[in-house]
Scaffold this motif. Structure first.
Motif, PDB file in Angstrom:
ATOM      1  N   MET A   1       0.544  -0.822   0.383  1.00 63.04           N
ATOM      2  CA  MET A   1      -0.327   0.119  -0.037  1.00 63.04           C
ATOM      3  C   MET A   1       0.655   1.079   0.073  1.00 63.04           C
ATOM      4  O   MET A   1       1.093   2.232  -0.170  1.00 63.04           O
ATOM      5  N   ALA A   2       2.165   1.481   0.478  1.00 67.01           N
ATOM      6  CA  ALA A   2       2.345   2.530   0.555  1.00 67.01           C
ATOM      7  C   ALA A   2       3.196   3.120  -0.815  1.00 67.01           C
ATOM      8  O   ALA A   2       3.431   4.087  -0.857  1.00 67.01           O
ATOM      9  N   PHE A   3       3.692   1.892  -1.391  1.00 70.63           N
ATOM     10  CA  PHE A   3       4.180   1.997  -3.064  1.00 70.63           C
ATOM     11  C   PHE A   3       3.360   2.434  -3.104  1.00 70.63           C
ATOM     12  O   PHE A   3       3.462   3.349  -3.950  1.00 70.63           O
ATOM     13  N   LEU A   4       1.748   2.151  -3.472  1.00 72.34           N
ATOM     14  CA  LEU A   4       0.351   2.912  -4.641  1.00 72.34           C
ATOM     15  C   LEU A   4       0.686   4.249  -3.686  1.00 72.34           C
ATOM     16  O   LEU A   4       0.408   5.050  -4.391  1.00 72.34           O
ATOM     17  N   LEU A   5       1.129   4.766  -2.457  1.00 71.93           N
ATOM     18  CA  LEU A   5       0.778   5.908  -1.939  1.00 71.93           C
ATOM     19  C   LEU A   5       1.737   6.272  -2.752  1.00 71.93           C
ATOM     20  O   LEU A   5       1.373   7.749  -3.232  1.00 71.93           O
ATOM     21  N   VAL A   6       3.250   6.042  -2.687  1.00 74.63           N
ATOM     22  CA  VAL A   6       3.925   7.116  -3.266  1.00 74.63           C
ATOM     23  C   VAL A   6       3.645   6.826  -4.606  1.00 74.63           C
ATOM     24  O   VAL A   6       3.514   8.464  -5.171  1.00 74.63           O
ATOM     25  N   LYS A   7       3.079   6.527  -5.828  1.00 71.62           N
ATOM     26  CA  LYS A   7       3.248   6.449  -7.000  1.00 71.62           C
ATOM     27  C   LYS A   7       2.051   7.587  -7.005  1.00 71.62           C
ATOM     28  O   LYS A   7       1.818   7.885  -7.678  1.00 71.62           O
ATOM     29  N   VAL A   8       0.813   7.574  -6.235  1.00 71.48           N
ATOM     30  CA  VAL A   8      -0.308   8.572  -6.395  1.00 71.48           C
ATOM     31  C   VAL A   8      -0.348   9.573  -6.399  1.00 71.48           C
ATOM     32  O   VAL A   8      -0.555  10.966  -7.149  1.00 71.48           O
ATOM     33  N   LEU A   9       0.776   9.815  -5.282  1.00 74.96           N
ATOM     34  CA  LEU A   9       1.255  11.437  -4.663  1.00 74.96           C
ATOM     35  C   LEU A   9       2.243  11.805  -6.039  1.00 74.96           C
ATOM     36  O   LEU A   9       2.257  13.133  -6.181  1.00 74.96           O
ATOM     37  N   SER A  10       3.077  10.600  -6.674  1.00 74.39           N
ATOM     38  CA  SER A  10       3.979  10.889  -7.626  1.00 74.39           C
ATOM     39  C   SER A  10       3.044  11.346  -9.031  1.00 74.39           C
ATOM     40  O   SER A  10       4.252  12.509  -9.833  1.00 74.39           O
ATOM     41  N   LYS A  11       1.911  11.189  -9.477  1.00 74.51           N
ATOM     42  CA  LYS A  11       1.853  11.925 -10.427  1.00 74.51           C
ATOM     43  C   LYS A  11       0.596  12.890 -10.507  1.00 74.51           C
ATOM     44  O   LYS A  11       0.116  13.112  -9.768  1.00 74.51           O
ATOM     45  N   PRO A  12       1.121  13.206 -11.329  1.00 75.17           N
ATOM     46  CA  PRO A  12      -0.057  14.643 -11.089  1.00 75.17           C
ATOM     47  C   PRO A  12      -1.217  14.037 -11.278  1.00 75.17           C
ATOM     48  O   PRO A  12      -1.791  13.545 -11.808  1.00 75.17           O
ATOM     49  N   ASN A  13      -1.755  15.072 -10.631  1.00 75.46           N
ATOM     50  CA  ASN A  13      -3.731  14.811 -10.120  1.00 75.46           C
ATOM     51  C   ASN A  13      -3.852  13.372  -9.742  1.00 75.46           C
ATOM     52  O   ASN A  13      -5.062  13.479  -9.523  1.00 75.46           O
ATOM     53  N   GLY A  14      -2.839  13.017  -9.184  1.00 75.76           N
ATOM     54  CA  GLY A  14      -2.957  10.772  -8.664  1.00 75.76           C
ATOM     55  C   GLY A  14      -3.827  10.557  -9.621  1.00 75.76           C
ATOM     56  O   GLY A  14      -4.211   9.296  -9.956  1.00 75.76           O
ATOM     57  N   GLU A  15      -3.617  10.944 -11.122  1.00 76.09           N
ATOM     58  CA  GLU A  15      -3.741  10.461 -12.072  1.00 76.09           C
ATOM     59  C   GLU A  15      -2.656   8.984 -12.974  1.00 76.09           C
ATOM     60  O   GLU A  15      -2.109   8.913 -13.072  1.00 76.09           O
ATOM     61  N   PHE A  16      -3.548   8.436 -13.561  1.00 74.69           N
ATOM     62  CA  PHE A  16      -2.511   7.379 -14.312  1.00 74.69           C
ATOM     63  C   PHE A  16      -3.101   6.682 -15.213  1.00 74.69           C
ATOM     64  O   PHE A  16      -4.789   7.025 -15.571  1.00 74.69           O
ATOM     65  N   SER A  17      -2.706   6.107 -17.199  1.00 74.27           N
ATOM     66  CA  SER A  17      -3.062   6.189 -17.645  1.00 74.27           C
ATOM     67  C   SER A  17      -3.411   5.219 -18.021  1.00 74.27           C
ATOM     68  O   SER A  17      -3.580   4.448 -17.048  1.00 74.27           O
ATOM     69  N   SER A  18      -4.659   4.806 -18.825  1.00 70.86           N
ATOM     70  CA  SER A  18      -5.166   3.939 -18.745  1.00 70.86           C
ATOM     71  C   SER A  18      -4.519   2.640 -19.067  1.00 70.86           C
ATOM     72  O   SER A  18      -3.894   3.017 -19.895  1.00 70.86           O
ATOM     73  N   GLN A  19      -4.947   1.216 -18.880  1.00 71.21           N
ATOM     74  CA  GLN A  19      -4.089  -0.197 -18.687  1.00 71.21           C
ATOM     75  C   GLN A  19      -5.039  -0.774 -19.854  1.00 71.21           C
ATOM     76  O   GLN A  19      -4.934  -2.179 -20.137  1.00 71.21           O
ATOM     77  N   HIS A  20      -6.554  -0.339 -20.444  1.00 60.25           N
ATOM     78  CA  HIS A  20      -7.417  -0.933 -21.024  1.00 60.25           C
ATOM     79  C   HIS A  20      -6.948  -0.964 -22.888  1.00 60.25           C
ATOM     80  O   HIS A  20      -5.780  -0.118 -22.947  1.00 60.25           O
ATOM     81  N   ILE A  21      -6.732  -2.265 -23.094  1.00 61.44           N
ATOM     82  CA  ILE A  21      -5.768  -2.612 -24.079  1.00 61.44           C
ATOM     83  C   ILE A  21      -6.923  -1.924 -25.890  1.00 61.44           C
ATOM     84  O   ILE A  21      -5.648  -1.557 -25.986  1.00 61.44           O
ATOM     85  N   HIS A  22      -7.806  -1.186 -25.792  1.00 61.21           N
ATOM     86  CA  HIS A  22      -8.325  -0.853 -26.745  1.00 61.21           C
ATOM     87  C   HIS A  22      -7.393   0.990 -26.443  1.00 61.21           C
ATOM     88  O   HIS A  22      -7.838   1.397 -27.564  1.00 61.21           O
TER      89      HIS A  22
END
Length: 55
Positions: free
Chosen positions: A1-22
């Motif tokens: 959970m700590a690594f996920l929190l670090v990743k969320v805090l390091s991303k702008p607006n806490g957003e990730f790129s889409s992981q969908h195949i399409h």
């Protein structure tokens, strides 16, 4: 959970790129689609071996 929190805090607006195949450019270049999209395409293209009953 700590690594996920670090990743969320390091991303702008806490957003990730889409992981969908399409949404993947590499998959689009290879002609790979989501299984749901592939199924829909095949249902529209193919003739059914067994006629479906109409209600």
């Amino acid at each position: 959970m700590a690594f996920l929190l670090v990743k969320v805090l390091s991303k702008p607006n806490g957003e990730f790129s889409s992981q969908h195949i399409h949404d993947s450019e590499a998959m689009k270049e290879r002609g790979i689609h989501c299984v749901l999209d592939q199924d829909r395409e095949m249902r529209h293209k193919s003739v059914h071996a067994v006629a479906e009953k109409s209600k």
